[in-house]
Design a protein around this motif. Structure first.
Motif, PDB file in Angstrom:
ATOM      1  N   GLU A 237       0.811  -1.216   0.000  1.00  0.00           N
ATOM      2  CA  GLU A 237       0.000   0.000   0.000  1.00  0.00           C
ATOM      3  C   GLU A 237       0.847   1.270   0.000  1.00  0.00           C
ATOM      4  OE1 GLU A 237      -2.712  -0.138   3.224  1.00  0.00           O
ATOM      5  OE2 GLU A 237      -3.938  -1.730   2.364  1.00  0.00           O
ATOM      6  N   ASP A 238       2.148   1.135  -0.237  1.00  0.00           N
ATOM      7  CA  ASP A 238       3.025   2.317  -0.237  1.00  0.00           C
ATOM      8  C   ASP A 238       2.492   3.431  -1.130  1.00  0.00           C
ATOM      9  OD1 ASP A 238       4.704   1.228   1.555  1.00  0.00           O
ATOM     10  OD2 ASP A 238       6.460   1.130   0.250  1.00  0.00           O
ATOM     11  N   ASP A 239       2.015   3.050  -2.313  1.00  0.00           N
ATOM     12  CA  ASP A 239       1.563   4.041  -3.282  1.00  0.00           C
ATOM     13  C   ASP A 239       0.275   4.737  -2.863  1.00  0.00           C
ATOM     14  OD1 ASP A 239       3.714   3.424  -4.847  1.00  0.00           O
ATOM     15  OD2 ASP A 239       2.627   2.032  -6.150  1.00  0.00           O
ATOM     16  N   CYS A 240      -0.365   4.251  -1.812  1.00  0.00           N
ATOM     17  CA  CYS A 240      -1.629   4.844  -1.355  1.00  0.00           C
ATOM     18  C   CYS A 240      -1.411   5.924  -0.299  1.00  0.00           C
ATOM     19  CB  CYS A 240      -2.547   3.761  -0.791  1.00  0.00           C
ATOM     20  SG  CYS A 240      -3.057   2.537  -2.004  1.00  0.00           S
ATOM     21  N   TYR A 241      -0.134   6.209   0.013  1.00  0.00           N
ATOM     22  CA  TYR A 241       0.159   7.190   1.047  1.00  0.00           C
ATOM     23  C   TYR A 241       1.179   8.218   0.546  1.00  0.00           C
ATOM     24  CZ  TYR A 241      -2.214   4.073   4.297  1.00  0.00           C
ATOM     25  OH  TYR A 241      -3.155   3.301   4.915  1.00  0.00           O
ATOM     26  N   GLY A 242       1.240   9.338   1.244  1.00  0.00           N
ATOM     27  CA  GLY A 242       2.227  10.363   0.932  1.00  0.00           C
ATOM     28  C   GLY A 242       2.482  11.218   2.154  1.00  0.00           C
ATOM     29  N   TRP A 243       3.587  11.961   2.109  1.00  0.00           N
ATOM     30  CA  TRP A 243       3.918  12.877   3.199  1.00  0.00           C
ATOM     31  C   TRP A 243       3.615  14.303   2.757  1.00  0.00           C
ATOM     32  CZ3 TRP A 243       4.747  10.624   7.677  1.00  0.00           C
ATOM     33  CH2 TRP A 243       5.300   9.347   7.718  1.00  0.00           C
ATOM     34  N   LEU A 244       2.924  15.053   3.599  1.00  0.00           N
ATOM     35  CA  LEU A 244       2.550  16.429   3.266  1.00  0.00           C
ATOM     36  C   LEU A 244       3.184  17.404   4.249  1.00  0.00           C
ATOM     37  CD1 LEU A 244       0.482  14.883   1.554  1.00  0.00           C
ATOM     38  CD2 LEU A 244      -1.248  16.553   2.240  1.00  0.00           C
ATOM     39  N   GLU A 245       3.675  18.505   3.688  1.00  0.00           N
ATOM     40  CA  GLU A 245       4.264  19.563   4.504  1.00  0.00           C
ATOM     41  C   GLU A 245       3.568  20.881   4.191  1.00  0.00           C
ATOM     42  OE1 GLU A 245       8.710  21.329   5.509  1.00  0.00           O
ATOM     43  OE2 GLU A 245       8.175  20.938   3.413  1.00  0.00           O
ATOM     44  N   GLU A 246       3.214  21.598   5.232  1.00  0.00           N
ATOM     45  CA  GLU A 246       2.559  22.901   5.052  1.00  0.00           C
ATOM     46  C   GLU A 246       3.558  23.915   4.512  1.00  0.00           C
ATOM     47  OE1 GLU A 246       0.501  26.318   7.884  1.00  0.00           O
ATOM     48  OE2 GLU A 246       0.314  24.193   8.438  1.00  0.00           O
ATOM     49  N   ILE A 247       3.135  24.711   3.529  1.00  0.00           N
ATOM     50  CA  ILE A 247       3.996  25.723   2.923  1.00  0.00           C
ATOM     51  C   ILE A 247       3.242  27.043   2.791  1.00  0.00           C
ATOM     52  CG2 ILE A 247       5.331  24.028   1.606  1.00  0.00           C
ATOM     53  CD1 ILE A 247       3.666  24.824  -0.865  1.00  0.00           C
ATOM     54  N   GLU A 248       3.982  28.088   2.485  1.00  0.00           N
ATOM     55  CA  GLU A 248       3.345  29.360   2.181  1.00  0.00           C
ATOM     56  C   GLU A 248       2.658  29.277   0.821  1.00  0.00           C
ATOM     57  OE1 GLU A 248       3.176  32.005   4.119  1.00  0.00           O
ATOM     58  OE2 GLU A 248       4.358  31.040   5.726  1.00  0.00           O
ATOM     59  N   MET A 249       1.753  30.181   0.554  1.00  0.00           N
ATOM     60  CA  MET A 249       1.095  30.186  -0.750  1.00  0.00           C
ATOM     61  C   MET A 249       2.151  30.324  -1.847  1.00  0.00           C
ATOM     62  SD  MET A 249      -1.924  32.653  -2.288  1.00  0.00           S
ATOM     63  CE  MET A 249      -0.816  33.993  -2.790  1.00  0.00           C
TER      64      MET A 249
END
Length: 273
Positions: A237-249
């Motif tokens: 299931e690796d492809d079903c997940y991701g890492w998200l980081e908050e950024i400025e617009m």
């Protein structure tokens, strides 16, 4: 007898004139009311109850059914508009246009116009339920939902990165069914990339409001394997997940508000029920 004949003659002449006048006089065109848009508006008044509420399944189905049947012409759009037949290739990052059909405290109706290769980067919809209807064109949609806290010993993984589950990562082409996202599910964080000139209608309840804590946040994503040190923890299931980081617009995101020229909405709760 002469008087009667004269009256008959006069009446006949009058009838002939009336007939000619009727043939020459054209009735003014009957203006058709924006039935679909008005029906959507009235339904939104009933469905959206204000901040902190989520429409129940029955109401979600009701709005989705109305949106599924809507055509570009219901909001004044046509494939013949210059926007959908660009003559020149845009240099640099294409600008995104949007127009607000209606907005109140409980909901908003907006149309977004994306030229080819234009991008609406990953962004969220805090405490909102959103109905998106692609009216014209083709676009790639990538969408995530947050996953609960995950324990990790990866030295690369910082607290700024959060795990998200991939909900959509494919191309949509109009006409297609309405997409629905909820405050914590359905792909609340998503990005749009235009493949062709396209337009989509967003029904958002409640609308964005910085003052009420519903401001837009942007993110960048990395595949799950980026922080796995080569060792898979999700297996297949690796492809079903991701890492998200908050950024400025993103600085290259350029958006312009334009005036709405489509059919008007009648602000009444009794019409078109």
């Amino acid at each position: 007898m002469k008087i009667e004949a004269s009256l008959v003659e006069k009446k006949r002449d009058t009838d002939i004139v009336k007939k000619k006048t009727c043939r020459k006089t054209k009735r003014p065109p009957v203006l058709r009311m924006p039935m679909a848009l008005q029906k959507l508006f009235v339904a939104c008044q009933d469905v959206f109850k204000g901040p902190g509420t989520v429409p129940p399944p029955r109401d979600v189905q009701k709005l989705s059914h109305i949106l599924d049947s809507m055509q570009p012409g219901d909001v004044g759009l046509s494939r013949n508009l210059p926007f959908f037949k660009p003559k020149n290739v845009v240099q640099g990052t294409p600008r995104v246009n949007y127009t607000t059909i209606y907005q109140c405290e409980n909901f908003s109706l907006c149309i977004f116009f994306l030229p080819p290769t234009a991008v609406l980067p990953l962004h969220n919809h805090p405490e909102m339920t959103v109905f998106s209807k692609l009216l014209l064109g083709s676009m790639h949609i990538k969408a995530y939902d947050w996953v609960g806290p995950v324990k990790s010993d990866d030295s690369m993984l910082s607290s700024q990165w959060k795990l998200a589950r991939l909900k959509a990562d494919r191309v949509f082409t109009a006409p297609c069914n309405t997409s629905v996202l909820y405050p914590t599910s359905g792909g609340n964080i998503h990005a749009f990339t235009a493949i062709t000139p396209c337009a989509f209608l967003d029904v958002i309840g409640p609308p964005y409001s910085k003052a009420d804590g519903r401001d837009c946040t942007y993110y960048r994503d990395l595949p799950y394997s980026a922080f796995s040190d080569g060792a898979s923890r999700m297996g297949k299931e690796d492809d079903c997940y991701g890492w998200l980081e908050e950024i400025e617009m993103p600085k290259d995101l350029k958006m312009d508000g334009v005036e709405y020229w489509g059919p008007p909405i009648i602000e009444t709760r009794r019409a078109f029920r």
